[in-house]
Design a protein around this motif. Structure first.
Motif, short mmCIF file in Angstrom:
data_model
loop_
_atom_site.label_atom_id
_atom_site.label_comp_id
_atom_site.label_asym_id
_atom_site.label_seq_id
_atom_site.Cartn_x
_atom_site.Cartn_y
_atom_site.Cartn_z
N ILE A 228 0.85 -1.19 0.00
CA ILE A 228 0.00 0.00 0.00
C ILE A 228 0.88 1.24 0.00
O ILE A 228 1.85 1.34 0.75
N HIS B 49 -2.18 3.52 -4.38
CA HIS B 49 -3.39 3.09 -3.68
C HIS B 49 -3.78 4.07 -2.57
O HIS B 49 -2.93 4.62 -1.88
N HIS C 280 -11.13 1.98 -3.90
CA HIS C 280 -10.89 1.21 -2.68
C HIS C 280 -9.51 0.59 -2.78
O HIS C 280 -8.98 0.36 -3.89
N LEU C 281 -8.91 0.27 -1.65
CA LEU C 281 -7.52 -0.18 -1.62
C LEU C 281 -7.25 -1.41 -2.48
O LEU C 281 -6.16 -1.57 -3.00
N ASP C 282 -8.23 -2.27 -2.64
CA ASP C 282 -8.01 -3.50 -3.41
C ASP C 282 -8.51 -3.40 -4.85
O ASP C 282 -8.61 -4.41 -5.54
#
Length: 153
Positions: A3, A20, A75-77
């Protein structure tokens, strides 16, 4: 990829920086010489906000006759490329069906820029919201039906 690590992802001819958790200012255009009629702008706006809070946070977006601007935090993913592929793919399909046409609608490339400060965020928000006013399509942002803001919706 950890991240927050910056890397370049190449899609098409333009490099696209991936970071991210960051806010992206994205612009994409219709094919040269084409404009979106009101019905198509309705569909494009719905597609822009469809994945809000599902795959990303859409801060604001505007659908102009020949281009779209949006502020998005994936979103982070979720990769920005996935969001853009879904948005552009769904919108071209729905717009083509509604307009009785086939073929490409959007230019292949999108232009994206990572915002690096809250000050920049405020300036880009104002730029997006005032885009229809500067173009003479509305007297105020609130009068333009193809502008969506998370803090108003």
């Amino acid at each position: 990829m950890p991240i927050g690590e910056d890397t370049y992802a190449y899609r098409g001819r333009l490099p696209h920086l991936v970071n991210h958790g960051k806010t992206y200012f994205v612009t994409f255009h219709v094919q040269r010489g084409r404009e979106l009629p009101p019905k198509a702008r309705d569909i494009a706006l719905r597609c822009c906000i469809h994945d809000h809070q599902v795959l990303c946070w859409i801060d604001c977006c505007v659908v102009m006759p020949d281009h779209v601007h949006l502020l998005v935090i994936p979103h982070l993913d979720v990769a920005l490329s996935k969001i853009m592929s879904r948005l552009k793919g769904a919108s071209v399909h729905l717009i083509n069906r509604a307009m009785g046409r086939t073929g490409r609608l959007w230019q292949r490339e999108s232009f994206d820029h990572i915002l690096r400060s809250d000050e920049k965020l405020a300036k880009i928000r104002e730029y997006i919201c005032m885009n229809p006013v500067r173009a003479g399509l509305a007297a105020t942002p609130d009068e333009y039906p193809w502008l969506w803001r998370s803090w108003v919706a």
